[in-house]
Write an enzyme that holds these catalytic residues in place. Structure first.
Site, PDB file in Angstrom:
ATOM      1  N   SER A 184     -16.757  10.857  10.213  1.00 29.25           N
ATOM      2  CA  SER A 184     -15.722  11.571  10.965  1.00 29.25           C
ATOM      3  C   SER A 184     -16.187  11.902  12.376  1.00 29.25           C
ATOM      4  CB  SER A 184     -15.353  12.858  10.206  1.00 29.25           C
ATOM      5  OG  SER A 184     -14.446  13.632  10.949  1.00 29.25           O
ATOM      6  N   CYS A 222     -28.317  15.907  13.427  1.00 31.01           N
ATOM      7  CA  CYS A 222     -28.247  17.349  13.620  1.00 31.01           C
ATOM      8  C   CYS A 222     -29.219  18.003  12.632  1.00 31.01           C
ATOM      9  CB  CYS A 222     -26.830  17.851  13.373  1.00 31.01           C
ATOM     10  SG  CYS A 222     -26.257  17.551  11.678  1.00 31.01           S
ATOM     11  N   THR A 270     -16.597  21.680   8.981  1.00 32.46           N
ATOM     12  CA  THR A 270     -17.606  21.907  10.018  1.00 32.46           C
ATOM     13  C   THR A 270     -17.756  20.734  10.971  1.00 32.46           C
ATOM     14  OG1 THR A 270     -19.438  21.020   8.709  1.00 32.46           O
ATOM     15  CG2 THR A 270     -18.949  23.371   8.462  1.00 32.46           C
ATOM     16  N   GLU A 320     -16.524  16.900   2.382  1.00 28.29           N
ATOM     17  CA  GLU A 320     -16.724  18.323   2.699  1.00 28.29           C
ATOM     18  C   GLU A 320     -15.462  19.126   2.388  1.00 28.29           C
ATOM     19  OE1 GLU A 320     -18.151  19.348   6.657  1.00 28.29           O
ATOM     20  OE2 GLU A 320     -17.157  21.290   6.474  1.00 28.29           O
ATOM     21  N   HIS A 346     -22.650  17.397   2.375  1.00 29.51           N
ATOM     22  CA  HIS A 346     -21.235  17.748   2.522  1.00 29.51           C
ATOM     23  C   HIS A 346     -20.816  18.904   1.625  1.00 29.51           C
ATOM     24  CE1 HIS A 346     -21.813  13.381   3.308  1.00 29.51           C
ATOM     25  NE2 HIS A 346     -21.147  13.688   4.403  1.00 29.51           N
ATOM     26  N   HIS A 396     -23.437  10.430   5.913  1.00 29.51           N
ATOM     27  CA  HIS A 396     -22.593   9.247   6.073  1.00 29.51           C
ATOM     28  C   HIS A 396     -23.236   8.209   6.982  1.00 29.51           C
ATOM     29  CE1 HIS A 396     -18.563  11.145   4.606  1.00 29.51           C
ATOM     30  NE2 HIS A 396     -19.298  10.666   3.630  1.00 29.51           N
TER      31      HIS A 396
END
Length: 314
Positions: A228, A17, A169, A131, A79, A46
């Site tokens: 995640s 992203c 987020t 985060e 994060h 990650h």
């Protein structure tokens, strides 16, 4: 002997992203500007492959700032970090470059604004996620963490009329919908951000998988097992009844997953680099006559600016 045909549906969008692109770019440009080593608190994103690649270029990854020599160039991961970590860095005279994803920074500011106005904060997120730890550490007042809608019933607040919620987020609109509904049902006066503030990338990657389950016999997700958003992509496939597997790279592919399979869906978590996706397709091509087709649900055109310390290198 001819190979069996295999249709590959390639998710679009997938992988990195804009926040991850920015974070990796920050480390590389810091190495270019300041020379090696530069220190990075926590994995910048990650994914072990990304971390190992940056290590090979001169980045040193640590978990706490007291592991960093005084005055060294230091990068905070995508994060985000707590105010305590920021203070510890000042105490060691570290030259900090903040790679916190701008969407995470926005959540920090929203939570701080609510807290200054006297609201207790409800943070929707996963306990222990960096985060979440960073966001909780950015708010001076009370922060309640909820991970499931069932947690809402047990919330004990000082003033139910002064509550605000924010979210991790890397959860999607779909992930948070039931929890927000439960919060609004129990606390009708609770306030929170517009859903557009939830990570666009997480939502977009999940939306493709929800379309993919209608066409694929098996779904393969490239990503780390501690990521995640990567885990959630696998879960969505699995919940839809399509066998779905999370694998760090092509070497983890089990040929048994593809027995009697005609169509494979492939996607990648937001921290997984594209070269790992291409490596998986290449490995499939060793055994099958692969026909790759894009499955696109939305075009992404989000870009985040570099920190001012590195703008001159852009």
């Amino acid at each position: 002997m001819s190979k069996k045909p295999l249709k590959v549906l390639l998710a679009q969008p997938r992988g990195f992203c804009a926040g991850v692109v920015r974070a990796v770019d920050i480390v590389e440009r810091a190495l270019e500007k300041f020379g090696k080593p530069v220190y990075v608190r926590h994995e910048i994103v990650h994914n072990k492959h990304v971390v190992e690649t940056l290590k090979s270029k001169g980045a040193i990854f640590v978990e706490e700032v007291d592991e960093i020599p005084e005055g060294a160039v230091t990068i905070f991961s995508a994060h985000g970090v707590s105010q305590k970590v920021e203070g510890d860095a000042v105490g060691r005279f570290l030259e900090v470059i903040d790679a916190t994803c701008p969407l995470v920074s926005k959540v920090h500011k929203e939570a701080q604004r609510y807290s200054r106005s006297g609201y207790e904060i409800v943070l929707i997120g996963h306990r222990g996620h960096p985060e979440v730890e960073g966001t909780m550490g950015q708010v001076p007042g009370t922060v309640h963490l909820v991970s499931r809608k069932e947690d809402v019933a047990g919330l004990k607040t000082t003033d139910s009329g002064k509550l605000a919620y924010v979210t991790q987020t890397t959860l999607s609109v779909d992930d948070t919908r039931d929890i927000i509904t439960a919060l609004r049902t129990r606390f009708p006066k609770i306030v929170g951000p517009d859903v557009k503030d939830i990570c666009y990338a997480t939502q977009n990657r999940q939306s493709v998988v929800r379309e993919m389950v209608r066409h694929a016999d098996v779904i393969l997700v490239i990503g780390a097992d501690y990521s995640s958003n990567s885990n959630r992509l696998r879960e969505i496939g699995q919940e839809s009844g399509v066998p779905s597997y999370l694998l760090p790279d092509a070497s983890a592919l089990d040929p048994a997953w593809l027995e009697n399979v005609g169509t494979v869906g492939i996607t990648a978590g937001a921290s997984a680099p594209e070269e790992l996706v291409q490596g998986l397709i290449q490995r499939l091509g060793d055994s099958f006559e692969v026909d790759v087709q894009n499955l696109e649900t939305v075009k992404e055109n989000i870009h985040f600016k570099l920190p001012r310390e590195l703008m001159a290198t852009a």
